[in-house]
Enzyme design. Structure first.
Site, PDB file in Angstrom:
ATOM      1  N   ASN A   1       0.926  -1.319  -0.097  1.00 46.63           N
ATOM      2  CA  ASN A   1      -0.185  -0.034   0.102  1.00 46.63           C
ATOM      3  C   ASN A   1       0.938   0.768   0.106  1.00 46.63           C
ATOM      4  O   ASN A   1       2.222   1.372  -0.078  1.00 46.63           O
ATOM      5  CB  ASN A   1      -1.225  -0.088   1.313  1.00 46.63           C
ATOM      6  CG  ASN A   1      -0.026   0.095   2.863  1.00 46.63           C
ATOM      7  OD1 ASN A   1       0.634   0.478   3.133  1.00 46.63           O
ATOM      8  ND2 ASN A   1       0.068  -1.700   3.456  1.00 46.63           N
TER       9      ASN A   1
ATOM     10  N   ASP B   1      -3.656  -6.251   4.108  1.00 45.31           N
ATOM     11  CA  ASP B   1      -4.637  -6.602   4.726  1.00 45.31           C
ATOM     12  C   ASP B   1      -4.565  -8.551   3.730  1.00 45.31           C
ATOM     13  O   ASP B   1      -5.246  -9.099   4.601  1.00 45.31           O
ATOM     14  CB  ASP B   1      -5.979  -6.112   4.084  1.00 45.31           C
ATOM     15  CG  ASP B   1      -5.913  -5.398   4.087  1.00 45.31           C
ATOM     16  OD1 ASP B   1      -5.996  -4.679   5.826  1.00 45.31           O
ATOM     17  OD2 ASP B   1      -6.177  -4.041   3.447  1.00 45.31           O
TER      18      ASP B   1
END
Ligand SMILES: Cc1cc2nc3c(=O)[nH]c(=O)nc-3n(C[C@H](O)[C@H](O)[C@H](O)COP(=O)(O)O)c2cc1C
Length: 284
Positions: A211, A279
């Site tokens: 990310n 995640d």
């Protein structure tokens, strides 16, 4: 940093206007600034602007009966925690390197026993001149902290090293010099673990899931805790940031590596988890 005081000497360089931004940045953190403005400095920035931002009188003359009775030139540096020269012109640095004391700024620099930080700003040829190099080496040998100037286009149309370091970089250096020595401060004896940045989960040797976390928040928290005296372990995923020299950095890539590194650095009195842990990770 509340309650800390800077004595800021503003020299006669084109970048003198940036000293206004520096005063503003320091004030936001509760650092008070008192200003000495040299005669040449006053050609570039007004005492009115400096006085308005610092909320204090601006000192300009060595031979001024009122100033001397209110706040002698020796007292000016005594009442500060740190003396900062920004912009530090070639002339101011030459005078300080040679112990000259023929105006308020140079006399104060010779009379002070406080740490001194200089942020140079000058034309690239002046910065690279053998005389300036000699003066910088002498100042450093005398214990003065001389910052490396920024490199880039200059007001004179040339390009190279010699630009005043950006006010935020000067403020950062000031924070470092004002911070209590390692092992001192309100968090002395406290151990902290901080996580920061993204994690990276490899899909194969080339591709990965991650990310856009910059790590800025975690790095800033870790640095702030360390400056309060804590012993800080910064467990960080891959970022573009340098590990602050106040903390112990532990570099990891994946979420599982981050978990292991955190556990390895426990027990801790404070745990701050601001990493953007991925995640997902591939099942295999
Ligand atoms: C337009 C102009 C810009 C100048 N900029 C700089 C500068 O950025 N750095 C520097 O060292 N000197 C610069 N100078 C030269 C200084 O102003 C000069 O050396 C002066 O004596 C320095 O005074 P101070 O010791 O009070 O700083 C500049 C001069 C002029 C006329």
């Amino acid at each position: 940093m509340d309650g800390k005081r800077i004595l800021l000497i503003v020299g006669g360089g084109i970048a003198a206007y940036k000293s206004l931004e520096l005063i503003r940045l320091l004030a936001k953190e509760g650092i008070a600034t008192r200003v000495i403005l040299t005669k040449s400095g006053a050609e570039f920035v007004t005492p009115l602007s400096l006085g308005s931002l610092s909320g204090d009188k601006v000192y300009q003359e060595l031979f001024n009966l009122t100033d001397e009775s209110e706040m002698g030139h020796i007292e000016l540096s005594r009442s500060a925690d740190l003396v900062v020269v920004a912009p530090a012109t070639a002339d101011l640095m030459a005078k300080a390197a040679n112990g000259l004391a023929n105006d308020l700024a140079s006399t104060t620099l010779l009379a002070t026993d406080k740490p001194v930080l200089m942020a140079p700003a000058m034309n690239v040829r002046m910065w690279e001149h053998a005389a300036t190099k000699r003066n910088v080496a002498q100042l450093q040998a005398d214990g003065v902290h001389v910052m490396t100037p920024d490199t880039g286009p200059m007001a004179c149309g040339e390009f190279g090293p010699g630009r005043l370091p950006e006010p935020e970089r000067i403020a950062q250096e000031i924070r470092k010099l004002l911070a209590p020595p390692k092992g001192q401060g309100p968090l002395a004896g406290v151990r902290a673990v901080v996580t920061a940045g993204p994690t990276r989960e490899p899909l194969d040797p080339v591709r990965f899931i991650s990310n856009h976390s910059s790590g800025k928040q975690g790095y800033a928290i870790a640095d702030a805790l360390a400056r309060l005296g804590a012993d800080v372990r910064l467990v960080t995923g891959p970022t573009q940031l340098p590990i602050p020299n106040t903390v112990t950095g532990v570099k990891v890539e994946t979420a599982l590596e981050m978990q292991d590194a955190v556990k390895a650095n426990f027990p801790a009195d404070i745990f701050i988890s601001v990493a953007a842990v991925a995640d997902w990770r591939p099942a295999t």
